[in-house]
Design an enzyme around this catalytic site. Structure first.
Site, PDB file in Angstrom:
ATOM      1  N   HIS A 101       0.820  -1.208   0.000  1.00  0.00           N
ATOM      2  CA  HIS A 101       0.000   0.000   0.000  1.00  0.00           C
ATOM      3  C   HIS A 101       0.860   1.267   0.000  1.00  0.00           C
ATOM      4  O   HIS A 101       0.351   2.376   0.087  1.00  0.00           O
ATOM      5  CB  HIS A 101      -0.910  -0.034   1.236  1.00  0.00           C
ATOM      6  CG  HIS A 101      -2.058   0.906   1.191  1.00  0.00           C
ATOM      7  ND1 HIS A 101      -2.235   1.918   2.120  1.00  0.00           N
ATOM      8  CD2 HIS A 101      -3.101   0.995   0.341  1.00  0.00           C
ATOM      9  CE1 HIS A 101      -3.337   2.587   1.841  1.00  0.00           C
ATOM     10  NE2 HIS A 101      -3.889   2.059   0.774  1.00  0.00           N
TER      11      HIS A 101
ATOM     12  N   ASP B  55      -0.782  18.243  19.579  1.00  0.00           N
ATOM     13  CA  ASP B  55      -0.304  19.448  20.258  1.00  0.00           C
ATOM     14  C   ASP B  55       0.340  20.466  19.319  1.00  0.00           C
ATOM     15  O   ASP B  55       1.201  21.243  19.754  1.00  0.00           O
ATOM     16  CB  ASP B  55       0.691  19.073  21.358  1.00  0.00           C
ATOM     17  CG  ASP B  55       0.047  18.222  22.445  1.00  0.00           C
ATOM     18  OD1 ASP B  55      -1.193  18.202  22.528  1.00  0.00           O
ATOM     19  OD2 ASP B  55       0.798  17.565  23.204  1.00  0.00           O
TER      20      ASP B  55
ATOM     21  N   LYS C 235       3.266   4.344  -1.252  1.00  0.00           N
ATOM     22  CA  LYS C 235       3.402   5.233  -2.407  1.00  0.00           C
ATOM     23  C   LYS C 235       4.706   5.991  -2.225  1.00  0.00           C
ATOM     24  O   LYS C 235       4.785   6.914  -1.412  1.00  0.00           O
ATOM     25  CB  LYS C 235       2.237   6.219  -2.518  1.00  0.00           C
ATOM     26  CG  LYS C 235       0.869   5.562  -2.732  1.00  0.00           C
ATOM     27  CD  LYS C 235       0.131   5.383  -1.439  1.00  0.00           C
ATOM     28  CE  LYS C 235      -1.234   4.746  -1.671  1.00  0.00           C
ATOM     29  NZ  LYS C 235      -1.862   4.364  -0.400  1.00  0.00           N
TER      30      LYS C 235
END
Length: 483
Positions: free
Chosen positions: A223, A408, A225
């Site tokens: 999966h 944050d 790229k």
């Protein structure tokens, strides 16, 4: 009728016995074990066919072959980084350092030998047209090599434009190597890369099969790229190669994704990952370390980052651990974007603790499915998050495919891994974890802009859902460990 009933009961008993033997034959976690047992017994006979293709784990021989490719070009850099850690606990620059980020950098260094690279220049793309415009421009400037991995590569307008650029550089003597996933690119056609190969380039499927209709490794998808150009420019993120990623498919509308362009030593980690994947996909033509693949790159920007990969060849689940670490050390806010939100118990509990600790947890998911079964499970878990007090936003301006998390306004992860069990355990994934307040704030800005094009999922909306929709969500959730 008595004979028929006895035969049916016998067959069901035999199916149950074989289901138990089949599932327990391979080591897996308890949730996945029960999910497979449920499927094999709900669909007698048919369930075994599904398991034959999707349930079998990678063999020890295949895992060994993949692991044998690890760390090309990286060992020296890893040792240098460990030595730096021993001498100076402050791995990051003074303006970007704190105890939590040092711990996180150390986690990846020890668990997956992911080096921390300083001084990278990082650009974020949230629109497919801009991303591919820059990518094609960079490809045409390549002088030594172009290394590319895409889960999906389509034979359409943008696919042909990318291919044309690759062919141009191959004709000029540039090394062009392409990996495409056998399942994700199943509609590509056998002859799409013929001209590229005639010009000296190469294109190979990852975990392909001689027989397209029989592939026992189809459940383990690359999966990732990744694009690496001359070892100096790298791309990683959510966009595949296809017209839908430019918003040209009416089914999805505008395609909202996130992708990175990196200049600096972070590219070397992407290069190492590509070489490992190439050697696993093409074992008869293994690539080795060369200085052209790993050029020394000076400071290009201000972003410190680690490239972290994970996959079914290891039980460590490095990217999931990174997500958990980020969630656990958040003090104020957690922003998550993902097309599939199917977390395991550990991630779900970490998010629940964060919400109950007063941390502002915002999760954004699409308003439509590209995989209906997974989307129903996503809505189930999204409902859970609403119940415990998290804010869940439904992106309503097309399709959201972005895979990001920011805590944050300081630490950000962007890559290929979704917030689901498949990305944690079954897919080969890669993410960039960045320790840069400017990059994190930019990603938060994009998130807040997307909020303007989203609606908040509320308890009132959930209460109005039909019993049938709720049933589909609950039923889909039962199979979440194997989706």
């Amino acid at each position: 009728m008595t004979i028929f009933r006895n035969i049916l009961v016998s067959l069901l008993l035999i199916n149950t016995v074989f289901a138990i033997v089949t599932v327990f034959k391979e080591k897996r976690d308890i949730a996945a074990t029960w999910a497979w047992l449920l499927l094999l017994n709900l669909l007698p006979g048919v369930g075994f066919i599904i398991y034959f293709f999707l349930g079998k784990k990678i063999s020890r021989e295949q895992i060994f072959d993949i692991k044998a490719q690890e760390n090309i070009g990286m060992p020296e850099l890893v040792e240098a980084q460990k030595a730096l850690l021993a001498e100076d606990e402050d791995l990051l620059s003074a303006s970007q350092s704190n105890e939590n980020t040092n711990e996180m950098a150390s986690l990846f260094l020890e668990s997956s030998e992911s080096i921390l690279t300083k001084g990278n220049k990082v650009s974020i793309f949230v629109d497919g047209k801009e991303k591919f415009k820059q990518l094609i421009r960079d490809i045409y400037k390549a002088e030594h090599h172009i290394h590319m991995i895409y889960y999906i590569f389509h034979n359409d307008q943008i696919g042909k434009l990318v291919l044309k650029a690759l062919e141009d550089r191959a004709a000029a003597g540039v090394e062009v190597l392409v990996i495409y996933d056998a399942l994700g690119s199943r509609r590509l056609g056998h002859h799409f890369f013929d001209q590229l190969k005639k010009l000296g380039g190469q294109a190979e499927p990852f975990f392909g099969s001689k027989y397209s209709f029989i592939n026992l490794r189809v459940n383990f998808r690359n999966h990732r790229k990744i694009v690496v150009i001359d070892g100096k420019i790298g791309y990683v993120g959510g966009f595949n190669v296809g017209d839908e990623y430019l918003g040209k498919y009416k089914k999805f509308g505008y395609w909202r994704d996130t992708h990175l362009r990196i200049e600096g030593n972070g590219v070397l980690a992407l290069q190492s990952r590509f070489l490992m994947d190439w050697n696993a996909a093409v074992p008869k033509q293994k690539l080795e370390y060369t200085e052209n693949y790993f050029p020394l790159i000076g400071k290009k920007g201000k972003t410190n980052l680690q490239i972290v990969s994970s996959g079914p060849d290891t039980e460590v689940q490095q990217i999931k651990k990174g997500y958990l670490k980020m969630i656990s050390m958040a003090k104020e806010s957690i922003y998550i974007q993902t097309p599939y939100f199917v977390p395991d118990e550990g991630v779900l509990e970490a998010l629940e603790i964060a919400v109950m600790s007063g941390i502002d947890v915002k999760i954004m998911i699409p308003n439509k499915p590209d995989h209906p079964f997974i989307y129903r499970a996503t809505l189930y878990y999204a409902s859970d998050m609403v119940d415990i007090g998290a804010k869940v936003y439904i992106y309503d301006n097309g399709f959201l495919h972005s895979k990001t998390i920011v805590i944050d306004d300081e630490i950000c992860s962007i890559g290929t891994a979704n917030f689901d069990i498949r990305s944690f355990k079954l897919n080969f994934e890669v993410n960039a974890f960045m320790y840069d307040k400017i990059i994190a704030e930019k990603q938060v800005h994009y998130f807040k802009e997307d909020m303007k094009k989203s609606y908040l999922l509320t308890k009132e909306i959930l209460d109005q859902q039909s019993w049938w929709l709720k049933f589909k969500q609950t039923f889909s959730r039962l199979f979440s460990p194997i989706l």
